[in-house]
Design an enzyme around this catalytic site. Structure first.
Site, PDB file in Angstrom:
ATOM      1  N   LYS A  44      15.505  -5.622   5.435  1.00 33.32           N
ATOM      2  CA  LYS A  44      15.636  -4.634   6.518  1.00 33.32           C
ATOM      3  C   LYS A  44      16.950  -4.733   7.300  1.00 33.32           C
ATOM      4  CE  LYS A  44      10.751  -3.762   7.484  1.00 33.32           C
ATOM      5  NZ  LYS A  44       9.715  -3.649   8.506  1.00 33.32           N
ATOM      6  N   LEU A 104       0.827  -1.209   0.000  1.00 34.27           N
ATOM      7  CA  LEU A 104       0.000   0.000   0.000  1.00 34.27           C
ATOM      8  C   LEU A 104       0.865   1.265   0.000  1.00 34.27           C
ATOM      9  CD1 LEU A 104      -2.670  -1.136   2.599  1.00 34.27           C
ATOM     10  CD2 LEU A 104      -3.104  -0.630   0.192  1.00 34.27           C
ATOM     11  N   GLY A 164      -3.968  -2.379  12.771  1.00 36.85           N
ATOM     12  CA  GLY A 164      -2.643  -1.992  12.290  1.00 36.85           C
ATOM     13  C   GLY A 164      -2.616  -0.849  11.294  1.00 36.85           C
TER      14      GLY A 164
HETATM   15  P1  NAP Z   1       7.762 -12.052  11.282  1.00 35.96           P
HETATM   16  O1  NAP Z   1       9.054 -11.325  11.398  1.00 35.96           O
HETATM   17  O2  NAP Z   1       7.680 -13.235  10.403  1.00 35.96           O
HETATM   18  O3  NAP Z   1       7.335 -12.490  12.784  1.00 35.96           O
HETATM   19  C1  NAP Z   1       6.158 -13.194  13.024  1.00 35.96           C
HETATM   20  C2  NAP Z   1       6.126 -13.702  14.452  1.00 35.96           C
HETATM   21  O4  NAP Z   1       4.900 -14.450  14.596  1.00 35.96           O
HETATM   22  C3  NAP Z   1       7.255 -14.673  14.817  1.00 35.96           C
HETATM   23  O5  NAP Z   1       7.543 -14.549  16.192  1.00 35.96           O
HETATM   24  C4  NAP Z   1       6.604 -16.026  14.526  1.00 35.96           C
HETATM   25  O6  NAP Z   1       7.161 -17.096  15.255  1.00 35.96           O
HETATM   26  C5  NAP Z   1       5.200 -15.767  15.032  1.00 35.96           C
HETATM   27  N1  NAP Z   1       4.269 -16.736  14.479  1.00 35.96           N
HETATM   28  C6  NAP Z   1       4.022 -16.980  13.170  1.00 35.96           C
HETATM   29  N2  NAP Z   1       3.110 -17.979  13.056  1.00 35.96           N
HETATM   30  C7  NAP Z   1       2.811 -18.366  14.325  1.00 35.96           C
HETATM   31  C8  NAP Z   1       1.952 -19.349  14.876  1.00 35.96           C
HETATM   32  N3  NAP Z   1       1.208 -20.157  14.086  1.00 35.96           N
HETATM   33  N4  NAP Z   1       1.877 -19.482  16.214  1.00 35.96           N
HETATM   34  C9  NAP Z   1       2.624 -18.708  17.016  1.00 35.96           C
HETATM   35  N5  NAP Z   1       3.455 -17.723  16.563  1.00 35.96           N
HETATM   36  C10 NAP Z   1       3.545 -17.574  15.233  1.00 35.96           C
HETATM   37  O7  NAP Z   1       6.594 -11.090  10.804  1.00 35.96           O
HETATM   38  P2  NAP Z   1       6.442  -9.511  11.076  1.00 35.96           P
HETATM   39  O8  NAP Z   1       7.150  -8.751  10.024  1.00 35.96           O
HETATM   40  O9  NAP Z   1       6.779  -9.250  12.499  1.00 35.96           O
HETATM   41  O10 NAP Z   1       4.876  -9.298  10.786  1.00 35.96           O
HETATM   42  C11 NAP Z   1       3.910  -9.855  11.647  1.00 35.96           C
HETATM   43  C12 NAP Z   1       2.531  -9.241  11.366  1.00 35.96           C
HETATM   44  O11 NAP Z   1       2.556  -7.853  11.647  1.00 35.96           O
HETATM   45  C13 NAP Z   1       2.065  -9.381   9.910  1.00 35.96           C
HETATM   46  O12 NAP Z   1       0.696  -9.668   9.912  1.00 35.96           O
HETATM   47  C14 NAP Z   1       2.315  -8.008   9.329  1.00 35.96           C
HETATM   48  O13 NAP Z   1       1.408  -7.687   8.288  1.00 35.96           O
HETATM   49  C15 NAP Z   1       2.055  -7.132  10.545  1.00 35.96           C
HETATM   50  N6  NAP Z   1       2.790  -5.853  10.469  1.00 35.96           N
HETATM   51  C16 NAP Z   1       2.057  -4.703  10.496  1.00 35.96           C
HETATM   52  C17 NAP Z   1       2.710  -3.490  10.454  1.00 35.96           C
HETATM   53  C18 NAP Z   1       1.900  -2.222  10.480  1.00 35.96           C
HETATM   54  O14 NAP Z   1       2.443  -1.167  10.139  1.00 35.96           O
HETATM   55  N7  NAP Z   1       0.661  -2.269  10.885  1.00 35.96           N
HETATM   56  C19 NAP Z   1       4.114  -3.426  10.405  1.00 35.96           C
HETATM   57  C20 NAP Z   1       4.827  -4.636  10.387  1.00 35.96           C
HETATM   58  C21 NAP Z   1       4.149  -5.855  10.418  1.00 35.96           C
HETATM   59  P3  NAP Z   1       8.371 -17.958  14.652  1.00 35.96           P
HETATM   60  O15 NAP Z   1       9.562 -17.079  14.697  1.00 35.96           O
HETATM   61  O16 NAP Z   1       8.452 -19.118  15.570  1.00 35.96           O
HETATM   62  O17 NAP Z   1       7.979 -18.325  13.241  1.00 35.96           O
END
Ligand code: NAP
Length: 299
Positions: free
Chosen positions: A65, A15, A256
């Site tokens: 990043k 976006l 978010g």
């Molecule tokens: P990421 O780096 O992949 O981290 C995801 C986290 O969630 C990790 O700790 C992962 O654990 C955990 N996880 C994934 N599947 C899981 C499950 N089934 N059960 C338990 N824990 C689980 O992703 P991210 O970049 O932080 O993004 C995460 C979310 O935040 C996404 O939906 C993204 O769209 C959102 N986000 C929003 C913004 C915003 O501006 N609003 C900014 C950034 C991100 P493991 O390490 O064990 O896989």
């Protein structure tokens, strides 16, 4: 002409061009913001190429990043502390032919600015439960520590990752001269949320297309104090199952979208070296919401 962009791989459903296109036009800035899909093995040569093309700056998303950091001349202390840069500014340097390549993390700013004042005011006395220990958890953690949150508990399935995050959090705490207490818990060990003022979901659980899942049950949410709030970083959909259930219980909820908008606003402020008027935010939110709705694939 302010030439800007976004690098990532892959770059689907982003976006950011919609967000920055609106801001540039609304602020009367002659500029453009374009996506550049760059494969990891081409990162360094493509960063040089973007600089050679005269870009003034760009956003950085997954998976670059961390890997952009060695390319930079300078990294903000906050970005260095969490080990992730999401905004690069090429700052003209009159003493040199080359601009200074500077890296920042505006996810931290975006998260903090997305918190309503009534919540910010409570943080020094609050215990916050964070779900997840990934990339966005780092920015949220830094933001909460910057605000001198009393205590943060991280619940994650990968204890090693969570402990590494908590170790980095100790350094972040020192940097912000905070006294934040930090702890880890397993996801299974959360029968009662009574000790927490808020829950912040930083995992993708509940994100499109798997929208019918939540890391917490209604029974667990019922134990959260009624003045507490639930924040889900997900913005696709805007109302995750977690937020729907929290909302039905009368809890304050935050999605978010504002964090997404405000990290973009903070990036433009860095590229422009001047603030974006807050009065633009409602129209920006509406514009991005419309794009989100039209680009939302039917589930
Ligand atoms: P990421 O780096 O992949 O981290 C995801 C986290 O969630 C990790 O700790 C992962 O654990 C955990 N996880 C994934 N599947 C899981 C499950 N089934 N059960 C338990 N824990 C689980 O992703 P991210 O970049 O932080 O993004 C995460 C979310 O935040 C996404 O939906 C993204 O769209 C959102 N986000 C929003 C913004 C915003 O501006 N609003 C900014 C950034 C991100 P493991 O390490 O064990 O896989």
């Amino acid at each position: 002409m302010l030439d800007l962009g976004l690098i990532g791989y892959p770059l689907t459903h982003t976006l950011s061009p919609v967000l920055h296109g609106f801001l540039l036009q609304a602020l009367g800035i002659s500029g453009r913001y374009r996506p550049y899909e760059i494969a990891p093995e081409q990162l360094l040569t493509q960063l040089d190429a973007l600089q050679a093309q005269g870009l003034r700056g760009w956003n950085v998303t997954i998976p670059h990043k961390v890997d952009v950091i060695p390319w930079l001349d300078w990294c903000s202390p906050e970005a260095a502390l969490i080990g992730a840069v999401n905004t690069i500014v090429l700052e003209p340097d009159s003493a040199q032919n080359e601009p200074r390549k500077k890296g920042y993390n505006t996810d931290i700013t975006g998260f903090v600015r997305s918190l309503p004042v009534n919540i910010l005011d409570q943080l020094t006395e609050a215990t916050i439960l964070m779900l997840g220990a990934g990339g966005s958890a780092r920015a949220v953690l830094a933001g909460l520590i910057q605000q001198h949150t009393k205590k943060i508990v991280i619940a994650a399935r990968d204890e090693k990752k969570a402990q590494a995050l908590l170790q980095d959090a100790e350094t972040i705490t020192l940097h912000f001269q905070a006294t934040t207490q930090l702890a880890y818990t397993t996801l299974d060990a959360l029968p009662c949320l009574e000790p927490f003022y808020a829950v912040i979901n930083t995992t993708p659980i509940g994100m499109w297309p798997n929208t019918d899942v939540s890391l917490l049950t209604v029974t667990q949410l019922q134990t959260l104090p009624t003045e507490g709030f639930v924040y889900d970083l997900i913005y696709r959909p805007l109302q995750t199952r977690l937020l729907q259930e929290a909302d039905a219980l009368g809890l304050q909820t935050i999605n978010g979208l504002d964090m997404l908008l405000l990290q973009g606003v903070a990036a433009l402020e860095l590229w422009q070296s001047q603030p974006v008027p807050e009065s633009l935010l409602p129209a920006l939110r509406q514009h991005v919401l419309s794009a989100l709705e039209t680009s939302q694939p039917a589930s």
